[in-house]
Design an enzyme around this catalytic site. Structure first.
Site, PDB file in Angstrom:
ATOM      1  N   SER A  60      -5.509   5.442  13.720  1.00  0.00           N
ATOM      2  CA  SER A  60      -5.882   6.634  12.961  1.00  0.00           C
ATOM      3  C   SER A  60      -6.510   7.688  13.858  1.00  0.00           C
ATOM      4  O   SER A  60      -7.227   7.367  14.800  1.00  0.00           O
ATOM      5  CB  SER A  60      -6.876   6.236  11.862  1.00  0.00           C
ATOM      6  OG  SER A  60      -7.458   7.380  11.301  1.00  0.00           O
TER       7      SER A  60
ATOM      8  N   ASN B 276      -2.947  12.917   8.592  1.00  0.00           N
ATOM      9  CA  ASN B 276      -3.214  12.719   7.153  1.00  0.00           C
ATOM     10  C   ASN B 276      -1.935  12.555   6.338  1.00  0.00           C
ATOM     11  O   ASN B 276      -1.344  13.555   5.934  1.00  0.00           O
ATOM     12  CB  ASN B 276      -4.048  13.894   6.630  1.00  0.00           C
ATOM     13  CG  ASN B 276      -5.462  13.830   7.171  1.00  0.00           C
ATOM     14  OD1 ASN B 276      -5.680  13.972   8.378  1.00  0.00           O
ATOM     15  ND2 ASN B 276      -6.424  13.599   6.291  1.00  0.00           N
TER      16      ASN B 276
ATOM     17  N   LYS C  37     -10.940   0.760  13.937  1.00  0.00           N
ATOM     18  CA  LYS C  37      -9.587   1.105  14.409  1.00  0.00           C
ATOM     19  C   LYS C  37      -9.572   1.190  15.937  1.00  0.00           C
ATOM     20  O   LYS C  37      -8.663   0.682  16.605  1.00  0.00           O
ATOM     21  CB  LYS C  37      -9.126   2.436  13.807  1.00  0.00           C
ATOM     22  CG  LYS C  37      -8.775   2.379  12.328  1.00  0.00           C
ATOM     23  CD  LYS C  37      -7.524   1.543  12.079  1.00  0.00           C
ATOM     24  CE  LYS C  37      -7.102   1.571  10.618  1.00  0.00           C
ATOM     25  NZ  LYS C  37      -5.915   0.765  10.344  1.00  0.00           N
TER      26      LYS C  37
ATOM     27  N   GLY D  85       0.825  -1.220   0.000  1.00  0.00           N
ATOM     28  CA  GLY D  85       0.000   0.000   0.000  1.00  0.00           C
ATOM     29  C   GLY D  85       0.853   1.262   0.000  1.00  0.00           C
ATOM     30  O   GLY D  85       2.080   1.209  -0.076  1.00  0.00           O
TER      31      GLY D  85
ATOM     32  N   TYR E   9     -15.364   2.898   9.973  1.00  0.00           N
ATOM     33  CA  TYR E   9     -13.905   2.717   9.815  1.00  0.00           C
ATOM     34  C   TYR E   9     -13.201   3.070  11.134  1.00  0.00           C
ATOM     35  O   TYR E   9     -12.391   2.293  11.648  1.00  0.00           O
ATOM     36  CB  TYR E   9     -13.410   3.608   8.679  1.00  0.00           C
ATOM     37  CG  TYR E   9     -11.933   3.895   8.692  1.00  0.00           C
ATOM     38  CD1 TYR E   9     -11.470   5.168   8.999  1.00  0.00           C
ATOM     39  CD2 TYR E   9     -10.996   2.898   8.431  1.00  0.00           C
ATOM     40  CE1 TYR E   9     -10.119   5.448   9.021  1.00  0.00           C
ATOM     41  CE2 TYR E   9      -9.640   3.170   8.456  1.00  0.00           C
ATOM     42  CZ  TYR E   9      -9.211   4.452   8.755  1.00  0.00           C
ATOM     43  OH  TYR E   9      -7.869   4.724   8.791  1.00  0.00           O
TER      44      TYR E   9
ATOM     45  N   LYS F  98      -9.575   1.544   4.445  1.00  0.00           N
ATOM     46  CA  LYS F  98      -9.292   2.802   5.167  1.00  0.00           C
ATOM     47  C   LYS F  98     -10.128   4.001   4.723  1.00  0.00           C
ATOM     48  O   LYS F  98      -9.771   5.142   4.961  1.00  0.00           O
ATOM     49  CB  LYS F  98      -7.819   3.128   5.002  1.00  0.00           C
ATOM     50  CG  LYS F  98      -7.389   3.379   3.579  1.00  0.00           C
ATOM     51  CD  LYS F  98      -6.071   4.141   3.563  1.00  0.00           C
ATOM     52  CE  LYS F  98      -5.862   4.781   2.217  1.00  0.00           C
ATOM     53  NZ  LYS F  98      -4.849   5.807   2.233  1.00  0.00           N
TER      54      LYS F  98
ATOM     55  N   GLY G  86     -19.527  12.027   7.954  1.00  0.00           N
ATOM     56  CA  GLY G  86     -18.383  11.456   8.686  1.00  0.00           C
ATOM     57  C   GLY G  86     -17.209  12.412   8.805  1.00  0.00           C
ATOM     58  O   GLY G  86     -16.207  12.094   9.436  1.00  0.00           O
TER      59      GLY G  86
HETATM   60  C1  WQD Z   1      -9.391  15.703   4.081  1.00  0.00           C
HETATM   61  C2  WQD Z   1     -10.215  16.990   3.936  1.00  0.00           C
HETATM   62  C3  WQD Z   1     -12.551  16.603   3.449  1.00  0.00           C
HETATM   63  C4  WQD Z   1     -11.828  14.791  -0.495  1.00  0.00           C
HETATM   64  C5  WQD Z   1      -9.211  10.011   6.203  1.00  0.00           C
HETATM   65  C6  WQD Z   1      -9.233   8.933   7.233  1.00  0.00           C
HETATM   66  C7  WQD Z   1      -7.921   8.902   7.974  1.00  0.00           C
HETATM   67  C8  WQD Z   1      -6.800   8.755   6.982  1.00  0.00           C
HETATM   68  C9  WQD Z   1      -6.823   9.858   5.942  1.00  0.00           C
HETATM   69  C10 WQD Z   1      -6.051   6.514   6.679  1.00  0.00           C
HETATM   70  C11 WQD Z   1     -11.593  16.906   4.611  1.00  0.00           C
HETATM   71  C12 WQD Z   1     -11.858  17.305   2.282  1.00  0.00           C
HETATM   72  C13 WQD Z   1     -11.696  15.362   0.770  1.00  0.00           C
HETATM   73  C14 WQD Z   1     -12.354  15.568  -1.561  1.00  0.00           C
HETATM   74  C15 WQD Z   1     -12.603  17.438  -0.072  1.00  0.00           C
HETATM   75  N1  WQD Z   1      -6.897   7.492   6.351  1.00  0.00           N
HETATM   76  N2  WQD Z   1     -12.077  16.660   0.977  1.00  0.00           N
HETATM   77  N3  WQD Z   1     -12.721  16.862  -1.299  1.00  0.00           N
HETATM   78  O1  WQD Z   1     -11.213  12.311   5.921  1.00  0.00           O
HETATM   79  O2  WQD Z   1      -9.370  13.716   7.015  1.00  0.00           O
HETATM   80  O3  WQD Z   1      -9.075  11.261   6.829  1.00  0.00           O
HETATM   81  O4  WQD Z   1      -8.121   9.804   5.310  1.00  0.00           O
HETATM   82  O5  WQD Z   1      -5.027   6.564   7.289  1.00  0.00           O
HETATM   83  O6  WQD Z   1      -7.914   7.799   8.836  1.00  0.00           O
HETATM   84  O7  WQD Z   1     -10.243   9.239   8.175  1.00  0.00           O
HETATM   85  O8  WQD Z   1      -8.976  12.672   4.777  1.00  0.00           O
HETATM   86  O9  WQD Z   1      -8.302  13.388   2.527  1.00  0.00           O
HETATM   87  O10 WQD Z   1     -10.571  12.270   2.845  1.00  0.00           O
HETATM   88  O11 WQD Z   1     -10.219  14.602   3.678  1.00  0.00           O
HETATM   89  O12 WQD Z   1     -12.956  18.618   0.132  1.00  0.00           O
HETATM   90  O13 WQD Z   1     -12.507  15.115  -2.735  1.00  0.00           O
HETATM   91  O14 WQD Z   1     -10.477  17.216   2.558  1.00  0.00           O
HETATM   92  O15 WQD Z   1     -13.839  17.150   3.674  1.00  0.00           O
HETATM   93  O16 WQD Z   1     -11.884  18.201   5.134  1.00  0.00           O
HETATM   94  P1  WQD Z   1      -9.774  12.567   6.172  1.00  0.00           P
HETATM   95  P2  WQD Z   1      -9.526  13.190   3.380  1.00  0.00           P
END
Ligand code: WQD
Length: 356
Positions: free
Chosen positions: A143, A198, A171, A17, A167, A103, A314
């Site tokens: 996470s 992140n 965790k 990954g 999810y 994830k 979420g």
């Molecule tokens: C980041 C920000 C969205 C997509 C998740 C998991 C975490 C880790 C990382 C595994 C948020 C915004 C997102 C898009 C957007 N995973 N967004 N447009 O949700 O913080 O964390 O991924 O390790 O465990 O929970 O990450 O990158 O999805 O979102 O505006 O197309 O970007 O609303 O504010 P997240 P994300």
């Protein structure tokens, strides 16, 4: 270090990954014997060539210290076979870096049972086989999503754990299982729960990175696809969050900094008496969605068209780490800034427009 670590091996689950491939590279570079086990549900066998090519490029001779196995962590027979094989060649598995799991917070709402079965049943399998082979060192990929909605602007490890998506529930459940194993077994397990914020970016050479083929759930891979013109517009989920510019704020950490924290955690456990530690792995700095877009455009001289959409289920407004504990315990400071994350991520994506 080389002599010592040549008498045992480390199993990295999810080694194909995004995080896993960078870990395999780093641990191999440090002279460890690595077995990667991955179902390729979110990756491909190609990744092993990328890891080998990068090590060759850096003139690291790994001889035969890297096994790249396709398989599922729910396959107990296979797990036993892997542990037994290493025992038979006098390189017993001394520890496990457990990353394998689904994830996507968003996807977990649509298919919670798939998340519980893969993430929790799979983890129980690993812990059972580890116990059978008296392998009791584990670094677990947890996470920050387990904290859910919190009043704390900056999150430390004592912040209440209250996941708001399946999810995150899986965790936090796996952390609970590890806690029970630790506190209810004779003084023997050494456990580090690394709560990722992140992780984004790629190895600076652009030879390793995150698979960006299918529809990304995360922001950064989506930005990369828009930059590659594989998608014509980025959706920004929500413009009314209680933040400076109304968009979500996250603690983005460079994948190489995150990988280093795993190496330091493993060495810390190796050289400590039995213990269990929970560490927030982040930079302590928050970046909003619009800020990340702007930095990416500026650093890579490109334009990322975007438009506001409604909030995503979420999501939380802000998720930024108080990383003072991991800095203290690991004697480590994340070094790479958001511009470097954007530059390195683009270097990978632009040289691998079709993924691996
Ligand atoms: C980041 C920000 C969205 C997509 C998740 C998991 C975490 C880790 C990382 C595994 C948020 C915004 C997102 C898009 C957007 N995973 N967004 N447009 O949700 O913080 O964390 O991924 O390790 O465990 O929970 O990450 O990158 O999805 O979102 O505006 O197309 O970007 O609303 O504010 P997240 P994300």
């Amino acid at each position: 270090l080389y002599m010592v670590c040549d008498q045992y091996s480390i199993l990295i689950t999810g080694g194909a990954g995004f995080v896993g491939s960078h870990l395999c590279y780093l641990f191999l570079k440090k002279g460890f014997n690595i077995i990667s086990l991955d179902s390729f549900v979110n990756s491909t066998y190609e990744v092993s060539n990328n890891i080998r090519n990068l090590l060759k490029y850096e003139k690291v001779n790994i001889q035969n210290s890297f096994k790249f196995i396709k398989g599922d962590i729910k396959d107990t027979i296979l797990l036993r076979k892997i542990f037994k094989e290493q025992l038979d060649i006098n390189k017993p598995i001394k520890g496990v870096i457990h990353l394998a799991g689904l994830k996507s917070a968003n996807e977990s709402f649509k298919n919670p049972l798939k998340y519980w079965s893969n993430n929790v049943c799979g983890s129980i399998n690993i812990f059972k086989v580890m116990e059978e082979f008296n392998c009791k060192i584990i670094v677990f990929s947890s996470s920050a999503t387990i904290y859910g909605l919190t009043e704390n602007k900056i999150i430390n490890e004592k912040t209440k754990i209250k996941p708001i998506n399946p999810y995150g529930n899986t965790k936090s459940t796996i952390e609970t299982i590890l806690n029970d194993i630790y506190f209810n077994s004779p003084n023997s397990w050494k456990i580090a729960n690394l709560r990722y914020f992140n992780p984004i970016g790629a190895h600076p050479t652009g030879m390793l990175g995150e698979n960006i083929n299918d529809t990304p759930n995360n922001l950064f891979p989506y930005i990369l696809q828009v930059a590659l013109k594989k998608r014509n517009c980025l959706n920004v989920y929500g413009n009314d969050w209680p933040t400076k510019d109304g968009t979500g704020i996250r603690d983005y950490i460079h994948i190489m900094d995150l990988a280093k924290s795993h190496l330091l955690s493993f060495m810390n456990l190796l050289n400590s008496p039995p213990k269990i530690i929970n560490l927030n792995i982040g930079t302590g700095k928050g970046t909003s969605v619009l800020e990340l877009i702007r930095v990416f455009e500026e650093v890579n001289q490109c334009e990322i068209p975007w438009e506001f959409k409604s909030r995503r289920i979420g999501d939380v407004p802000i998720c930024v780490a108080d990383n003072s504990l991991c800095k203290k315990v690991l004697d480590w400071v994340p070094k790479k800034d958001i511009k470097t994350m954007c530059r390195d991520g683009w270097k990978w994506a632009s040289s691998h427009p079709n993924g691996f």
